[in-house]
Structure formats: structure tokens, C-alpha cells
Design an enzyme around this catalytic site. Structure first.
Site, mmCIF file in Angstrom:
data_model
loop_
_atom_site.group_PDB
_atom_site.id
_atom_site.type_symbol
_atom_site.label_atom_id
_atom_site.label_comp_id
_atom_site.label_asym_id
_atom_site.label_seq_id
_atom_site.Cartn_x
_atom_site.Cartn_y
_atom_site.Cartn_z
ATOM 1 N N ASP A 7 20.960 58.756 28.550
ATOM 2 C CA ASP A 7 22.359 59.323 28.788
ATOM 3 C C ASP A 7 23.267 58.061 28.298
ATOM 4 O O ASP A 7 23.422 57.239 29.272
ATOM 5 C CB ASP A 7 22.297 59.584 29.852
ATOM 6 C CG ASP A 7 23.665 60.357 30.410
ATOM 7 O OD1 ASP A 7 24.444 60.846 29.480
ATOM 8 O OD2 ASP A 7 24.106 60.372 31.631
ATOM 9 N N GLU A 68 21.707 62.005 24.322
ATOM 10 C CA GLU A 68 22.583 63.027 24.512
ATOM 11 C C GLU A 68 23.643 62.923 23.259
ATOM 12 O O GLU A 68 24.173 61.864 23.029
ATOM 13 C CB GLU A 68 23.209 63.203 25.716
ATOM 14 C CG GLU A 68 24.189 64.069 26.047
ATOM 15 C CD GLU A 68 24.755 64.173 27.524
ATOM 16 O OE1 GLU A 68 24.289 65.300 28.285
ATOM 17 O OE2 GLU A 68 25.615 63.297 27.875
ATOM 18 N N ASP A 141 22.776 59.111 36.671
ATOM 19 C CA ASP A 141 22.467 58.784 35.011
ATOM 20 C C ASP A 141 20.981 58.760 34.745
ATOM 21 O O ASP A 141 20.507 58.933 33.785
ATOM 22 C CB ASP A 141 23.146 57.563 34.863
ATOM 23 C CG ASP A 141 24.569 57.663 35.053
ATOM 24 O OD1 ASP A 141 25.491 58.128 34.390
ATOM 25 O OD2 ASP A 141 24.979 57.376 36.456
#
Length: 157
Positions: A7, A68, A141
């Protein structure tokens, strides 16, 4: 098969390392790579992220990396920083010959929770359940990194 989910962010890069063995999915590691705007220039922060991601890739030798995709609504400056971070992560993976796969936030939510409109807390709880963890990984996260890795595992099925 070992997958690292990432991420990306300039202040925090969340990551999750999972291994799929036949019918079992095992969490190997998760956490965050953190950088501070107070102490560093953007170029220094990007270099730090690059070095730490490269080290993570060498340590776990993943078969593939799931990351992502970039998305933003209003803050263009923030999107540019995330794009720069994604660039150094993609470079680190490419240098080590690791396949990179990208997923949208909705794809990740759908694969992990069954709904592309799931709330962050629902996705985090599903990460905890799927990986049989005692608690939701912190910070958020890190849980997101695990969710991205799980998304890839579920997509491979």
C-alpha cells in the site's frame, strides 16, 4: 507461493507478506516503512523507500508483488507523491525480476470482504479472520498491505 502486498504512500508504505501453501494462507510479516517530511527531502524519502523495499524483496524472495493502483479525488499533490513512491517500488521489483500486479481499492475490498463497497474496518476484520490473527494488524497501512496480498491470492484461485 509468496506474495507481498504493498500500500504505497510517502509517509507510510504498508506491506504484508503472505505465503500460500496448498489450502493454507500464512502471514509471514507485515508492517510499515515510514519516512518523515521534517527530517528529509522528497528525494531522500523516495530513496529510503526504495532501499527498504529492495531489502524486503531480497529477504522474502516473493513470487509476485501486488500493489494498489493510484487513485485520487481532489488532492493532486498527494497523488503525485504516491505516484513517485509507486515508481520506486515498481523499479525495485523490476530490478529483481519480480512480477508486479496492480489492483484498485474496490477490487481489493471485493476480494477480501465480498463487497467492493466495504468499509475499511470490515476489510481489516476479514484480514484478521482469514489469516487467523489475534487482532487487526496495526497500523492501518500494514493491514492494507495484507489485504492487497490476500486480494492477489484470491484472484489467482
Amino acid at each position: 507461493m509468496i506474495i507481498i502486498g504493498i500500500d504505497p504512500g510517502i509517509a507510510r508504505v504498508g506491506y504484508g507478506v503472505i505465503e500460500k501453501r496448498e489450502r493454507e494462507i500464512l502471514p509471514l510479516s507485515y508492517g510499515c516503512i515510514e519516512t518523515s517530511a521534517r527530517d528529509r527531502t522528497t528525494s531522500h524519502r523516495l530513496h529510503e523507500i526504495y532501499l527498504r523495499v529492495s531489502s524486503l524483496l531480497r529477504e522474502y524472495s516473493p513470487d509476485e508483488i501486488a500493489i494498489e493502483e493510484l487513485f485520487f479525488t481532489k488532492n493532486v499533490t498527494s497523488a503525485i507523491r504516491v505516484a513517485e513512491v509507486r515508481g520506486v517500488i515498481l523499479l525495485a521489483a523490476e530490478e529483481q525480476g519480480i512480477t508486479i500486479v496492480e489492483y484498485t481499492p474496490n477490487q481489493i475490498k471485493l476480494a477480501v470482504s465480498g463487497s467492493g463497497r466495504a468499509k475499511k474496518e470490515q476489510v481489516q476484520d476479514m484480514v484478521r479472520r482469514i489469516l487467523k490473527l489475534d487482532e487487526i494488524p496495526k497500523p492501518d497501512d500494514a493491514a492494507d498491505g495484507l489485504a492487497i496480498a490476500l486480494c492477489h491470492i484470491h484472484t489467482l484461485r
